[in-house]
Design a protein around this motif. Structure first.
Motif, PDB file in Angstrom:
ATOM      1  N   LEU A  57       8.488   0.478 -19.036  1.00 39.85           N
ATOM      2  CA  LEU A  57       8.926   1.257 -17.873  1.00 39.85           C
ATOM      3  C   LEU A  57       9.134   0.381 -16.647  1.00 39.85           C
ATOM      4  CD1 LEU A  57       6.806   4.450 -18.530  1.00 39.85           C
ATOM      5  CD2 LEU A  57       9.300   4.189 -18.723  1.00 39.85           C
ATOM      6  N   ASN A  58       8.397  -0.704 -16.564  1.00 37.71           N
ATOM      7  CA  ASN A  58       8.659  -1.648 -15.483  1.00 37.71           C
ATOM      8  C   ASN A  58      10.009  -2.315 -15.659  1.00 37.71           C
ATOM      9  OD1 ASN A  58       6.384  -2.640 -13.333  1.00 37.71           O
ATOM     10  ND2 ASN A  58       5.544  -1.376 -14.957  1.00 37.71           N
ATOM     11  N   ASP A  59      10.362  -2.557 -16.912  1.00 40.86           N
ATOM     12  CA  ASP A  59      11.611  -3.277 -17.150  1.00 40.86           C
ATOM     13  C   ASP A  59      12.835  -2.362 -17.178  1.00 40.86           C
ATOM     14  OD1 ASP A  59      10.064  -5.510 -17.181  1.00 40.86           O
ATOM     15  OD2 ASP A  59      10.216  -5.887 -19.334  1.00 40.86           O
ATOM     16  N   PHE A  60      12.654  -1.141 -17.703  1.00 36.75           N
ATOM     17  CA  PHE A  60      13.830  -0.288 -17.896  1.00 36.75           C
ATOM     18  C   PHE A  60      13.706   1.103 -17.259  1.00 36.75           C
ATOM     19  CE2 PHE A  60      13.065  -2.609 -22.060  1.00 36.75           C
ATOM     20  CZ  PHE A  60      13.840  -3.719 -21.721  1.00 36.75           C
ATOM     21  N   GLY A  61      12.528   1.427 -16.751  1.00 36.13           N
ATOM     22  CA  GLY A  61      12.205   2.821 -16.423  1.00 36.13           C
ATOM     23  C   GLY A  61      13.047   3.464 -15.348  1.00 36.13           C
ATOM     24  N   GLY A  92      14.453   8.435   2.361  1.00 36.52           N
ATOM     25  CA  GLY A  92      13.888   7.959   3.620  1.00 36.52           C
ATOM     26  C   GLY A  92      12.727   6.998   3.441  1.00 36.52           C
ATOM     27  N   VAL A  93      12.389   6.671   2.196  1.00 40.46           N
ATOM     28  CA  VAL A  93      11.284   5.739   1.988  1.00 40.46           C
ATOM     29  C   VAL A  93      11.748   4.349   2.406  1.00 40.46           C
ATOM     30  CG1 VAL A  93       9.657   4.783   0.327  1.00 40.46           C
ATOM     31  CG2 VAL A  93      10.448   7.155   0.092  1.00 40.46           C
ATOM     32  N   THR A  94      10.988   3.716   3.252  1.00 40.33           N
ATOM     33  CA  THR A  94      11.424   2.434   3.795  1.00 40.33           C
ATOM     34  C   THR A  94      11.095   1.297   2.857  1.00 40.33           C
ATOM     35  OG1 THR A  94       9.323   2.312   4.981  1.00 40.33           O
ATOM     36  CG2 THR A  94      11.226   3.084   6.211  1.00 40.33           C
ATOM     37  N   ARG A  95      12.058   0.409   2.719  1.00 42.88           N
ATOM     38  CA  ARG A  95      11.773  -0.839   2.026  1.00 42.88           C
ATOM     39  C   ARG A  95      10.904  -1.678   2.933  1.00 42.88           C
ATOM     40  NH1 ARG A  95      15.425  -2.495  -2.405  1.00 42.88           N
ATOM     41  NH2 ARG A  95      16.542  -0.582  -2.929  1.00 42.88           N
ATOM     42  N   LYS A  96      10.095  -2.523   2.333  1.00 42.24           N
ATOM     43  CA  LYS A  96       9.179  -3.338   3.130  1.00 42.24           C
ATOM     44  C   LYS A  96       9.922  -4.038   4.254  1.00 42.24           C
ATOM     45  CE  LYS A  96       5.419  -4.477   0.001  1.00 42.24           C
ATOM     46  NZ  LYS A  96       4.962  -5.428  -1.022  1.00 42.24           N
ATOM     47  N   GLY A  97       9.508  -3.779   5.444  1.00 41.92           N
ATOM     48  CA  GLY A  97      10.079  -4.499   6.572  1.00 41.92           C
ATOM     49  C   GLY A  97      11.426  -4.004   7.038  1.00 41.92           C
ATOM     50  N   LYS A  98      11.963  -2.998   6.300  1.00 46.50           N
ATOM     51  CA  LYS A  98      13.271  -2.501   6.715  1.00 46.50           C
ATOM     52  C   LYS A  98      13.234  -0.992   6.858  1.00 46.50           C
ATOM     53  CE  LYS A  98      15.579  -5.074   3.484  1.00 46.50           C
ATOM     54  NZ  LYS A  98      16.685  -5.284   2.547  1.00 46.50           N
ATOM     55  N   ALA A  99      13.863  -0.474   7.881  1.00 44.87           N
ATOM     56  CA  ALA A  99      13.949   0.971   8.033  1.00 44.87           C
ATOM     57  C   ALA A  99      14.856   1.532   6.946  1.00 44.87           C
ATOM     58  CB  ALA A  99      14.488   1.321   9.410  1.00 44.87           C
ATOM     59  N   HIS A 111       4.555   0.973 -11.339  1.00 46.31           N
ATOM     60  CA  HIS A 111       5.892   0.379 -11.404  1.00 46.31           C
ATOM     61  C   HIS A 111       6.008  -0.742 -10.376  1.00 46.31           C
ATOM     62  CE1 HIS A 111      10.480   0.554 -11.043  1.00 46.31           C
ATOM     63  NE2 HIS A 111      10.251   0.317 -12.323  1.00 46.31           N
ATOM     64  N   LYS A 112       5.832  -1.969 -10.856  1.00 48.08           N
ATOM     65  CA  LYS A 112       5.801  -3.117  -9.944  1.00 48.08           C
ATOM     66  C   LYS A 112       7.066  -3.265  -9.096  1.00 48.08           C
ATOM     67  CE  LYS A 112       1.733  -4.001 -11.510  1.00 48.08           C
ATOM     68  NZ  LYS A 112       0.780  -2.989 -10.999  1.00 48.08           N
ATOM     69  N   PRO A 113       8.259  -3.058  -9.671  1.00 47.64           N
ATOM     70  CA  PRO A 113       9.450  -3.202  -8.820  1.00 47.64           C
ATOM     71  C   PRO A 113       9.425  -2.248  -7.618  1.00 47.64           C
ATOM     72  CG  PRO A 113      10.075  -3.185 -11.142  1.00 47.64           C
ATOM     73  CD  PRO A 113       8.607  -2.851 -11.086  1.00 47.64           C
ATOM     74  N   THR A 114       8.954  -1.046  -7.822  1.00 44.88           N
ATOM     75  CA  THR A 114       8.862  -0.117  -6.693  1.00 44.88           C
ATOM     76  C   THR A 114       7.813  -0.581  -5.700  1.00 44.88           C
ATOM     77  OG1 THR A 114       9.630   1.754  -8.023  1.00 44.88           O
ATOM     78  CG2 THR A 114       8.367   2.287  -6.046  1.00 44.88           C
ATOM     79  N   LEU A 115       6.685  -1.052  -6.227  1.00 46.54           N
ATOM     80  CA  LEU A 115       5.655  -1.595  -5.329  1.00 46.54           C
ATOM     81  C   LEU A 115       6.218  -2.741  -4.495  1.00 46.54           C
ATOM     82  CD1 LEU A 115       2.659  -1.812  -4.401  1.00 46.54           C
ATOM     83  CD2 LEU A 115       2.344  -3.464  -6.255  1.00 46.54           C
ATOM     84  N   ASP A 148       1.662   3.816  -2.645  1.00 47.88           N
ATOM     85  CA  ASP A 148       1.732   5.246  -2.307  1.00 47.88           C
ATOM     86  C   ASP A 148       3.161   5.772  -2.324  1.00 47.88           C
ATOM     87  OD1 ASP A 148      -1.050   5.406  -1.932  1.00 47.88           O
ATOM     88  OD2 ASP A 148      -0.880   4.670   0.119  1.00 47.88           O
ATOM     89  N   THR A 149       3.925   5.317  -3.287  1.00 45.39           N
ATOM     90  CA  THR A 149       5.315   5.758  -3.371  1.00 45.39           C
ATOM     91  C   THR A 149       5.577   6.509  -4.673  1.00 45.39           C
ATOM     92  OG1 THR A 149       5.740   3.444  -3.960  1.00 45.39           O
ATOM     93  CG2 THR A 149       6.379   4.146  -1.763  1.00 45.39           C
ATOM     94  N   GLY A 150       4.533   7.130  -5.197  1.00 49.15           N
ATOM     95  CA  GLY A 150       4.751   8.090  -6.282  1.00 49.15           C
ATOM     96  C   GLY A 150       4.466   7.590  -7.681  1.00 49.15           C
ATOM     97  N   HIS A 151       4.049   6.342  -7.840  1.00 48.76           N
ATOM     98  CA  HIS A 151       3.835   5.831  -9.202  1.00 48.76           C
ATOM     99  C   HIS A 151       2.380   5.451  -9.465  1.00 48.76           C
ATOM    100  CE1 HIS A 151       4.527   1.650  -7.594  1.00 48.76           C
ATOM    101  NE2 HIS A 151       5.131   2.389  -6.691  1.00 48.76           N
TER     102      HIS A 151
END
Lengths: 472, 472, 472
Positions: free
Chosen positions: A344-348, C81-88, C315-319, C325-328
């Motif tokens: 799920l990290n790679d494709f999720g 509306g979820v902000t990317r780190k450091g960016k609005a 989900h590391k990419p989202t982190l 605290d973004t739902g995963h």
């Protein structure tokens, strides 16, 4: 004789006001076409369109739901028509059917009772309850029906309003039956293959090498290497897609999917070829293959169905004498969240990837599957199947999965059956239960009646079509 | 004062139409004789037929269901009459009873509330709810009753319509109480022993050696060797069978049953004798003994009851001060399917073998126990006991186990109690709940009323008699 | 346009007679003050009493319940509306709100649907269902409301009848906001801090060292040693108590609490400082800290809340892109009985110790948490939170926990929310469900109506006040 007369309101909630709501919801989908995106009917059955054999051959012996509970009640498999390896069963069909009818009470409270009641009454016009006394007359009535034109497979398909039927097929299958059906202007149905490559994940099984050879031939690719195997599988997936396939299916002991370095995977593949692979290596090989299947699904957009957690062939003596699929596959504790983290990290979050998760451990619905489907766009909650495809369990499923995932991240019903004649009864059960569940939400003012109508309809068409990418 | 008047329809479903069905089902078994094939009443109680002691001594102090929740509410065990090792409790019975009545609200929603309500009203004719205000008058009323002839154990047995009572007994027990009861022409009841050999499985416990000696004496067999121990146990099982025993009971931390080679088992036995056995070896010894018990059950046909998954004596300070069975045994996650695979492969389809599986982890019903009972002729689903012997949990059990196993592979109710006076209330609870569950199936047209009547009756007689081989 | 009109009887049982009982129970607590002993609203919010931002900024973007299911339905976090780190975030509020309204159906059957319906109708006076068509008009209506005096935080607090609000605070927090509120004669509310020291348990996290420094400064204590850290924490607990704090909160991957020898703990602390700690050592350090937190709770009487079993940042990419605290965050299988044995043996019967156990794995209610709370005076069953704070799951919780623990060893409802405006809807949901559950017990004659009235009232005041030691 006690009569057999399935009530028109069966499975709808008992409370009169809730039932009225449920009835209205159910009515709106009772006659809707059936989509069956996951099952085990053979495409050949519809291609050949032969008359079915006798009642027991059709309804009792091949249905492991039936056989297992009769066996549990003390009837040897021999007496149920199950063949010992290489030997025909001595039991004649009428005797098998008598055993079934005489033990009708062991099915009370189970879904088998429900399915048979529906099927006997609605398909075959039986009006008496099965019992030792009625066994012969029911047997004769079904036998007679099966000799008529309306009970040939294609007639039934039409009568069932079965708009789509997905079969389950080996990657080496040439899909000639599917092709012939698609090309047959007299056949109005849609029968599509499902790609099931479990056999290629298990280098420690005796069937692995012969399967590799079959696949090599089918794909015209050398499967003696790991790279070759992946290539052959990709080749066959493309071939399946050309024949209408929209999804794959995979059954594994656990859901762990962990990629190996190519060089390590090659090494294990070679060990498998040489017959020197250790059990731990075989597990690593299998878990890597599961990861690779996910990667392929992302590449080609075939929906990945995953059914982990079944312990196959628990009773070795039965396996040795009668072979697999004889009633002693059993559920195990099953996890999803950590085992699938890498996939799920790679494709999720990739829009082309889709993963439908099925479980036989129902605790996973509220704890793992629904929460995963409530975040990952790729993940869908598979409907309850095997062991939990029952009224009480399906109701629990809705209560456990809807919380986190809503209705629109559940898969829609799958019948998962090889019992062709039970398909309408199974889908009808699901429609009744969904109507009842929704009626409960309406009656407790958690949902408007209008919204419930939208959902009950989406559950039988839009949701399975979307989930399994069935739109043509 | 709020009155205590258990409603005649209590525990039956709320919906009026379903309740009417349930009431009719319940009525047909409300007065049926009680079979109690698993419990902890002492046969001596009925042999001696002494007047019971005071209310607290009878109803509060020895009942760990009651004691634990009062303790959890802040009342020290001392104040509940629980004796410290070697010392009598300072609490007098009336004070204990007052504490119980003043905390009546902590039992709201629990089965203890239900049992006491039934017992107080129906057995003792109490008409007021327990409270600080009513404690003394209720205490007096019960005290007075206990001094009368109709409250002596044998009178109660008759009043309870208790047709069969199984006790739980150590293999070294000489069963003189059972023999005397069987020989007493004035005693109409049937009181049979149950063979419980847990103490012989744990070579790392301080009680193991003394128990071996007791057993050696009882069986006139040297138990200093493993072979001798097995032989002594077989000897005592035969002796128990002569005294009417039909089943064994075994409680273990987990259900793993794995045979050892005889030579290895002998080695571990010797290490146990020498006090040098390691924890891992003790586990291996115990798991082998469980396997051997299964083998013996297959040999002699005694029904094997298995209760795994309880963590005993969680709170060491309480154990040290008050001893075991003082409310801090706790459930653990429990597995069956893999742990019992070896036993079931070796004995699972043998008609003389029978295995009733109990759990305190209710997730196992749908995932493991019912599926096992749905294939293996030997396996039966044990009724919910301890921690899950409650209205809500029993209802869940039916919904979880019936799916795969139907009604006829469940064991029938067991009360599992040492609280003699609660036996009727417990069985009555079960009958009401089964009537309600069946009424729900009838009301939703999953079962005919006729079939539901058959089942509700079978559940109180045929099913326990068959499961526990009680037919004489 | 379909109207939005939450029914006054919503969530009450469908059966007319049961509903009448439930309605009467609910009525008696519908307007009762709210105690919120566990949540994540910021005290600054009430101190500053600023007007809220726009509707999406208030209701959509910061609520991970909402965001996660929209994300699961294919909407990228950027568009919510979820902000990317450091960016609005590039998304404007109106567009976010449109996305939410257009996907209203994905929330059908979930508690989000329920909360929003209540909140929209009762707080903002919305009368239309959210949809693509109504998005703008609802957005405008809420925008307008948020510009008015009655929608400023303090006005809402009063309107909500929120008698107590516990925040969640870092040990280094100076609690000036709490102090200022307490000192403000114009502010009638009671806002108390909760001590949450998770950050000090994880020497392998990059934030550990900076947190140690913050804490050193706040406590004026050297946290460079383990002894110093414990001392600093004790210091800050005392400071928190002075500011009204009555409880701590701790979230851990698992509940194991195992003390280390001081010298070993010092060694691991030093390794953490040096950046050389191994993963296994970090786990040992964390489990020791959990034990030390329990010891401190016994010393100072702060109620210990424990929330184990959440896998953070699945989900590391989202982190990496959006932060935590973004739902995963996702639930995991969770155990309590063995992991907490040491803590409970050492402190479990001490009257000053109190431990409220929360779970995201609902199987633990019947198997572990309720049985523990049914023996240990210190242990309370935490209400269902996160993932299981839903009508269906809360109903299951009552059925699973009340059996062993009764009502009086459960914690009372916690809302656990940072969504300030949803607090009344969440507590109202709980009150309706408890009323319905109790009505079911009354209707099946398991409880008198009088006793049910006592319980439903205790559940909203006496029980939370007692559990969390809120009495002033």
């Amino acid at each position: 004789m006690p009569s057999l007369a399935p009530h028109p309101d069966r499975l709808l909630p008992a409370d009169p006001a809730v039932r009225a709501l449920a009835r209205s919801l159910y009515k709106s989908v009772a006659e809707a076409p059936i989509y069956s995106p996951h099952g085990h009917v053979d495409a050949e059955l519809l291609l050949r369109n032969d008359y079915f054999g006798g009642p027991s051959e059709l309804l009792i012996t091949p249905d492991h739901y039936v056989v297992r509970l009769l066996h549990a009640s003390g009837i040897p498999l021999d007496d149920l028509g199950v063949t010992r390896k290489g030997k025909a069963s001595a039991a004649d069909g009428r005797a098998v059917f008598r055993a079934f009818c005489a033990h009708w009470h062991v099915f009370f409270g189970t879904p088998v009772h429900y399915w048979f009641e529906s099927e006997f009454a609605e398909l075959f016009g039986i009006t008496e309850q099965p019992s030792a006394q009625t066994a012969d007359s029911i047997y004769d009535q079904i036998s007679d029906a099966l000799l008529t034109e309306r009970f040939r497979p294609r007639s039934l398909l039409e009568r069932f309003n079965l708009r789509l039927l997905a079969t389950t097929d080996d990657p080496s299958d040439d899909l000639t039956a599917h092709a012939a059906l698609a090309d047959d202007p007299s056949f109005a149905g849609r029968v599509i293959p499902t790609f099931r490559a479990d056999a290629y994940m298990t280098p420690d099984h005796s069937s692995w090498l012969p399967k590799l050879e079959e696949l090599a031939e089918a794909s015209n690719t050398d499967t003696g290497t790991y790279a070759g195997l992946l290539s052959a599988l990709r080749n066959r997936r493309a071939f399946f897609k050309q024949h209408g396939c929209t999804s794959t299916d995979t059954g594994v002991p656990d859901a762990w999917a962990l990629p190996l370095e190519d060089v390590e995977a090659e090494r294990l593949h070679a060990a498998g070829m040489a017959g020197t692979i250790t059990p731990d290596q075989a597990v690593a090989y299998r878990r890597n293959m599961l990861y690779q299947f996910a990667r392929m699904s992302q590449e080609d957009g075939l929906v990945m169905q995953l059914h982990p957690g079944v312990i196959r062939n628990h009773h070795k003596p039965t396996l040795d004498q009668y072979g697999p699929d004889t009633g002693h596959d059993l559920p195990d504790t099953t996890a999803f969240t950590l085992p699938l983290q890498r996939v799920l990290n790679d494709f999720g979050t990739n829009p082309s990837f889709r993963l439908v998760l099925f479980t036989v451990d129902e605790t996973a619905f509220s704890r793992e599957i629904a929460p995963l489907a409530g975040f990952y766009p790729s993940v869908y909650v598979g409907a309850p199947w095997w062991f939990i495809d029952t009224p009480a369990a399906i109701h629990r499923f809705r209560g456990a999965a809807t919380d986190s995932a809503g209705f629109y991240k559940t898969s829609g019903f799958i019948d998962d059956t090889r019992a062709f004649c039970s398909i309408p009864a199974r889908h009808d059960m699901s429609r009744r239960l969904d109507a009842g569940y929704l009626a409960g939400l309406v009656a407790t003012h958690q949902l408007s009646e209008e919204d419930a109508h939208r959902i009950v309809q989406d559950l039988v068409e839009k949701i399975p079509v979307d989930t399994f990418r069935l739109k043509v």
